[in-house]
Write an enzyme that holds these catalytic residues in place. Structure first.
Site, mmCIF file in Angstrom:
data_model
loop_
_atom_site.group_PDB
_atom_site.id
_atom_site.type_symbol
_atom_site.label_atom_id
_atom_site.label_comp_id
_atom_site.label_asym_id
_atom_site.label_seq_id
_atom_site.Cartn_x
_atom_site.Cartn_y
_atom_site.Cartn_z
ATOM 1 N N VAL A 9 0.902 -1.251 0.072
ATOM 2 C CA VAL A 9 0.044 -0.120 -0.168
ATOM 3 C C VAL A 9 0.904 1.238 -0.160
ATOM 4 O O VAL A 9 2.107 1.210 0.360
ATOM 5 C CB VAL A 9 -0.925 0.006 1.158
ATOM 6 C CG1 VAL A 9 -1.917 -1.037 1.103
ATOM 7 C CG2 VAL A 9 -0.277 -0.013 2.527
ATOM 8 N N SER A 10 0.359 2.217 -0.373
ATOM 9 C CA SER A 10 1.075 3.661 -0.515
ATOM 10 C C SER A 10 1.518 4.264 0.688
ATOM 11 O O SER A 10 2.361 5.031 0.820
ATOM 12 C CB SER A 10 0.659 4.591 -1.594
ATOM 13 O OG SER A 10 0.503 3.945 -2.863
#
Length: 188
Positions: A9-10
């Site tokens: 995930v970012s």
């Protein structure tokens, strides 16, 4: 043939649990996960570990290709590395399987769209910043260096530009920017 999962995930406030559950359901014995941007391969230690560890006949499993990379070049580079090692790539939510011709073609198409999405997001961000600047709302990033502190250290404490740079953990060239021109010329 061993299945290895990769989840990403970012941002740190996003949750990896859905990706990890999907990878476990796909049969992955080992899952590496990280919270890093996919715009670049830099700083993605878990991906690097996986790429070094994979052996011929293994399969790297992801949920979607945008979890692996956001640029077409990075995607192609990663798949090239995997192919050179005899490793295939599969996605649980997309018909991507680099062991098949159709899977490779679909992978390439999805890669183009992932990069397109990133470029669109960047354009929208720049448009938003330009509009905010026009309204006088956007001020930009807050400065990290306090010019008054640089001058104080130089004048009151008599520190050299090099000593100021070390104390404030900044570049010496940044110190010179905040010192009076006459003082900077003497210090050079």
């Amino acid at each position: 043939m061993t299945l290895y999962g990769y989840a990403r995930v970012s941002t740190t406030d996003q949750d990896l649990s859905l990706q990890e559950a999907a990878l476990r359901a796909a049969g992955c014995q080992v899952i590496r996960a990280e919270k890093k941007t996919g715009a670049s391969r830099e700083g993605r230690a878990e991906l690097d570990i996986l790429l070094q560890f994979l052996r011929p006949g293994d399969t790297l499993v992801i949920t979607r290709i945008d979890r692996l990379a956001r640029s077409l070049k990075d995607l192609q580079d990663i798949v090239y590395e995997l192919t050179a090692k005899g490793v295939t790539l599969k996605a649980t939510e997309q018909p991507v399987d680099t062991a098949t011709a159709a899977g490779k073609a679909f992978f390439d198409m999805l890669g183009v769209f992932a990069e397109f999405e990133t470029n669109l997001r960047r354009e929208r961000q720049m448009e938003g910043i330009a509009a905010a600047k026009e309204r006088g709302v956007y001020k930009g990033r807050r400065p990290k260096i306090d010019p008054a502190e640089v001058r104080r250290l130089h004048v009151q404490e008599g520190l050299s530009p090099t000593a100021i740079a070390k104390r404030l953990n900044i570049a010496r060239s940044s110190v010179y920017r905040f010192l009076p021109t006459a003082v900077s010329a003497v210090c050079n």
